[in-house]
Structure formats: structure tokens, C-alpha cells
Design a protein around this motif. Structure first.
Motif, short mmCIF file in Angstrom:
data_model
loop_
_atom_site.label_atom_id
_atom_site.label_comp_id
_atom_site.label_asym_id
_atom_site.label_seq_id
_atom_site.Cartn_x
_atom_site.Cartn_y
_atom_site.Cartn_z
N ASP A 142 0.82 -1.22 0.00
CA ASP A 142 0.00 0.00 0.00
C ASP A 142 0.86 1.27 0.00
OD1 ASP A 142 -2.29 -1.55 0.03
OD2 ASP A 142 -2.58 -1.40 2.20
N SER A 143 2.08 1.15 0.54
CA SER A 143 2.98 2.30 0.62
C SER A 143 3.79 2.51 -0.66
CB SER A 143 3.94 2.14 1.80
OG SER A 143 3.23 2.03 3.02
N GLY A 144 3.65 1.60 -1.62
CA GLY A 144 4.34 1.76 -2.90
C GLY A 144 5.76 1.24 -2.93
N MET A 145 6.13 0.36 -1.98
CA MET A 145 7.48 -0.19 -1.99
C MET A 145 7.65 -1.17 -3.14
SD MET A 145 8.91 1.33 0.57
CE MET A 145 10.41 0.41 0.81
N THR A 146 8.85 -1.20 -3.70
CA THR A 146 9.16 -2.11 -4.81
C THR A 146 9.43 -3.52 -4.34
OG1 THR A 146 10.23 -0.24 -5.92
CG2 THR A 146 10.63 -2.42 -6.85
N ARG A 147 10.21 -3.64 -3.25
CA ARG A 147 10.61 -4.96 -2.77
C ARG A 147 10.92 -4.91 -1.29
NH1 ARG A 147 14.73 -3.07 -5.72
NH2 ARG A 147 13.98 -4.17 -7.56
N VAL A 148 11.11 -6.10 -0.73
CA VAL A 148 11.52 -6.22 0.66
C VAL A 148 12.69 -7.19 0.73
CG1 VAL A 148 9.82 -8.04 1.10
CG2 VAL A 148 10.76 -6.73 3.01
N LEU A 149 13.69 -6.84 1.54
CA LEU A 149 14.85 -7.69 1.77
C LEU A 149 14.64 -8.44 3.07
CD1 LEU A 149 17.81 -8.60 1.29
CD2 LEU A 149 18.53 -6.51 2.49
N THR A 150 14.69 -9.77 3.02
CA THR A 150 14.35 -10.55 4.21
C THR A 150 15.05 -11.90 4.21
OG1 THR A 150 12.50 -11.60 5.39
CG2 THR A 150 12.28 -11.38 3.00
N SER A 151 15.28 -12.39 5.41
CA SER A 151 15.78 -13.76 5.60
C SER A 151 14.65 -14.67 6.00
CB SER A 151 16.87 -13.77 6.68
OG SER A 151 16.29 -13.37 7.93
N GLY A 152 13.41 -14.18 5.95
CA GLY A 152 12.29 -14.95 6.45
C GLY A 152 12.25 -14.99 7.96
N GLY A 153 12.89 -14.02 8.59
CA GLY A 153 12.91 -13.94 10.05
C GLY A 153 13.95 -14.80 10.72
N ALA A 154 14.74 -15.51 9.93
CA ALA A 154 15.76 -16.41 10.48
C ALA A 154 17.12 -15.72 10.54
CB ALA A 154 15.86 -17.67 9.62
N SER A 155 18.04 -16.32 11.27
CA SER A 155 19.40 -15.77 11.33
C SER A 155 20.06 -15.83 9.97
CB SER A 155 20.24 -16.55 12.35
OG SER A 155 19.70 -16.42 13.65
N HIS A 156 19.78 -16.89 9.23
CA HIS A 156 20.32 -17.07 7.88
C HIS A 156 19.20 -17.52 6.95
CE1 HIS A 156 23.84 -17.60 10.54
NE2 HIS A 156 24.50 -17.01 9.56
N CYS A 157 19.28 -17.11 5.71
CA CYS A 157 18.23 -17.45 4.75
C CYS A 157 17.99 -18.94 4.64
CB CYS A 157 18.58 -16.89 3.37
SG CYS A 157 18.16 -15.16 3.15
N ALA A 158 19.05 -19.73 4.74
CA ALA A 158 18.90 -21.17 4.60
C ALA A 158 17.97 -21.75 5.64
CB ALA A 158 20.27 -21.85 4.67
N GLU A 159 17.82 -21.05 6.78
CA GLU A 159 16.94 -21.51 7.84
C GLU A 159 15.53 -20.93 7.70
OE1 GLU A 159 18.97 -20.06 11.23
OE2 GLU A 159 20.75 -21.30 10.92
N GLY A 160 15.35 -20.03 6.75
CA GLY A 160 14.06 -19.37 6.59
C GLY A 160 13.37 -19.68 5.28
N LEU A 161 13.73 -20.80 4.64
CA LEU A 161 13.19 -21.10 3.32
C LEU A 161 11.67 -21.22 3.31
CD1 LEU A 161 15.79 -23.69 1.97
CD2 LEU A 161 15.47 -21.33 1.21
N GLY A 162 11.12 -21.84 4.34
CA GLY A 162 9.67 -22.01 4.39
C GLY A 162 8.95 -20.69 4.48
N GLU A 163 9.45 -19.80 5.32
CA GLU A 163 8.83 -18.48 5.46
C GLU A 163 9.03 -17.64 4.21
OE1 GLU A 163 6.82 -15.16 7.23
OE2 GLU A 163 6.77 -17.34 7.45
N LEU A 164 10.18 -17.75 3.59
CA LEU A 164 10.41 -17.02 2.35
C LEU A 164 9.41 -17.46 1.27
CD1 LEU A 164 14.31 -17.06 2.28
CD2 LEU A 164 12.88 -15.01 2.36
N ALA A 165 9.20 -18.77 1.16
CA ALA A 165 8.23 -19.28 0.19
C ALA A 165 6.82 -18.78 0.52
CB ALA A 165 8.27 -20.80 0.16
N ALA A 166 6.49 -18.73 1.82
CA ALA A 166 5.17 -18.23 2.22
C ALA A 166 5.02 -16.75 1.88
CB ALA A 166 4.97 -18.47 3.71
N MET A 167 6.09 -15.97 2.04
CA MET A 167 6.04 -14.56 1.70
C MET A 167 5.86 -14.36 0.20
SD MET A 167 8.96 -13.10 4.32
CE MET A 167 8.70 -11.35 3.96
N VAL A 168 6.54 -15.20 -0.59
CA VAL A 168 6.38 -15.13 -2.05
C VAL A 168 4.93 -15.41 -2.43
CG1 VAL A 168 6.99 -16.26 -4.22
CG2 VAL A 168 8.79 -15.70 -2.58
N GLU A 169 4.36 -16.41 -1.80
CA GLU A 169 2.98 -16.78 -2.10
C GLU A 169 2.02 -15.65 -1.70
OE1 GLU A 169 -0.28 -20.33 -1.14
OE2 GLU A 169 1.74 -20.43 -0.30
#
Length: 247
Positions: A142-169
Motif C-alpha cells: 500500500d505504501s508503494g514499496m518495490t521490494r523487501v529484503l528478508t531472511s524470512g525472520g531467520a538468522s540465515h536465509c537457509a533456515e528461513g526457506l519455508g517463510e520465504l516461500a510463504a512470503m512469495v505466495e
């Protein structure tokens, strides 16, 4: 095609990212010790001339992302204006309320006076301190942002794959999801399979350089590792080719 972004801190890093085939760079300073702060205007101007799209991090200090000090907000607005005047292609920003939601009002003040329709805007990893990231995505859309940088809330992206996929969905193409946070070359296939729009990594090395008693106690400075950057780019290309072979 999944985009590739490197976090760089100097002109040499920008040149290395361009040679590796990066789609863009995030420019910052003091990455390893603080997570990244706004680079000097001289550095921004020089890196803009390196031939790769530059997205400048706007962050005035280390620590958390709650900004209640008017002076801090004014400094970030001035830095954002200066970066835009220097020719950056995008800005990387973020702010949270005391209860860790997206602070829309502070974001508005940081971007005040900037033609945001002409800018790509990335909300940085402050989102990883938000519990309800789906609601945060809706706010950022709603604020017009292009993208978001995230690890899915995990310390490392490899540990946040499930959340990253959920965010994509949840995003459904309305906002780009860029995976970043401790990314290694070996993580790239899994991140690609999660469906993220972009992968962000620093691929940095420490160049030995003793600053002596007046150098802040450090024994070197960080710089993009050209070999690691090239390996990351090749991994992404080969992963993409394997999943989308040319007929």
C-alpha cells in the motif's frame, strides 16, 4: 529470472559486481560491524559512475529501527535526497514502530521531497523483526514499496526457506521478495526454488590492513570477493538454466 544483488562498500566492489553480472548493488558502509550504514556522499557519487545500478542504504546509525528522534529522521531524509541527487537508481529504507510494525509515518518523512515514482524502494531487513510479515507486506504494498529484503525472520536465509516461500505466495507479484542474510553460494539453488524474486549477498572478504592504535582496533577492511561474487553469479545462472532449459 531471479535477480542478483551484491552489498558493496566501495567503488572496487561495484566494479566487481558489474563484472560478475549483478543486476544491481546495495551501497552501504560498515557492513560487517553494524549491518550497514549510509555511505558517504563522495562514495555514492563515485559508485554511481561504476556502471551498475546503485541502491543506497539510508540508515543513520547502528542498532534497532525505531526512530523517535526528529534529528535522526531529518538526517536520513537529507541523506536520501543527496543520494537521489547523486543519481542512485533506488533507496533502501526501513523503520519500525515501538511495537514492531512498519512505521509508515517515519518512512514518509524519510522520503519527503523525493519523487518516489521514479525510484525503486526496498524495505530492508527491519521486516525480520516483525512477527506478522504478511500484514507488513500488505502495508508495504500500500505504501508503494518495490521490494523487501528478508531472511524470512531467520538468522540465515537457509533456515528461513519455508517463510520465504510463504512470503512469495502472499506477495503474489505485488511486491518483490529478495532473500538476504548469511547467503552462501550453496544456498542459491534452494532460494531459487523458494521462488524469490532476487538474491542478495555480500560475498565479502577481509583485506588485512592494520590500522594501529588509532584505527579502531580493526586489522583490516572489508571488500567484495571477486571470486566469490563470480561463483555466486555462475551458480544462479546454472540453477536457472537447469530449471528452465532452452528448448
Amino acid at each position: 529470472m531471479t535477480a542478483l544483488e551484491f552489498a558493496v562498500q566501495d567503488v572496487a566492489g561495484a566494479h566487481g559486481a558489474r563484472r560478475a553480472g549483478a543486476d544491481r548493488v546495495e551501497l552501504c558502509a560498515a557492513l560487517g560491524s553494524t549491518g550497514g550504514l549510509t555511505a558517504s556522499i563522495g562514495t555514492i557519487e563515485a559508485v554511481v559512475g561504476a556502471g551498475v545500478p546503485v541502491h543506497a542504504l539510508i540508515r543513520c546509525r547502528a542498532g534497532g529501527f525505531v526512530y523517535t528522534d526528529d534529528d535522526e529522521i531529518a538526517v536520513m531524509n537529507a541523506d536520501a535526497r543527496a543520494a537521489v541527487s547523486a543519481g542512485v537508481a533506488g533507496l533502501v529504507v526501513g523503520a519500525l514502530t515501538q511495537d514492531h510494525r512498519v512505521d509508515v509515518e517515519v518512512m514518509r518523512r524519510v522520503l519527503d521531497g523525493i519523487e518516489v515514482d521514479d525510484m525503486e524502494l526496498t524495505f530492508h531487513r527491519a521486516i525480520d523483526q516483525i512477527d506478522d510479515r504478511s500484514a507488513a507486506l500488505d502495508t508495504l504494498i500500500d505504501s508503494g514499496m518495490t521490494r523487501v529484503l528478508t531472511s524470512g525472520g531467520a538468522s540465515h536465509c537457509a533456515e528461513g526457506l519455508g517463510e520465504l516461500a510463504a512470503m512469495v505466495e502472499h506477495a503474489r507479484g505485488r511486491i518483490q521478495i529478495m532473500a538476504g542474510g548469511g547467503v552462501t553460494v550453496g544456498d542459491i539453488p534452494g532460494l531459487h526454488r523458494a521462488g524469490v524474486d532476487a538474491i542478495h549477498l555480500s560475498a565479502r572478504r577481509v583485506v588485512p590492513d592494520d590500522g594501529g592504535p588509532g584505527g579502531g582496533g580493526t586489522s583490516g577492511h572489508e571488500q567484495l570477493d571477486n571470486h566469490l561474487a563470480a561463483a555466486a553469479a555462475e551458480q544462479l545462472r546454472s540453477t536457472s538454466s537447469a530449471e528452465h532449459p532452452t528448448s
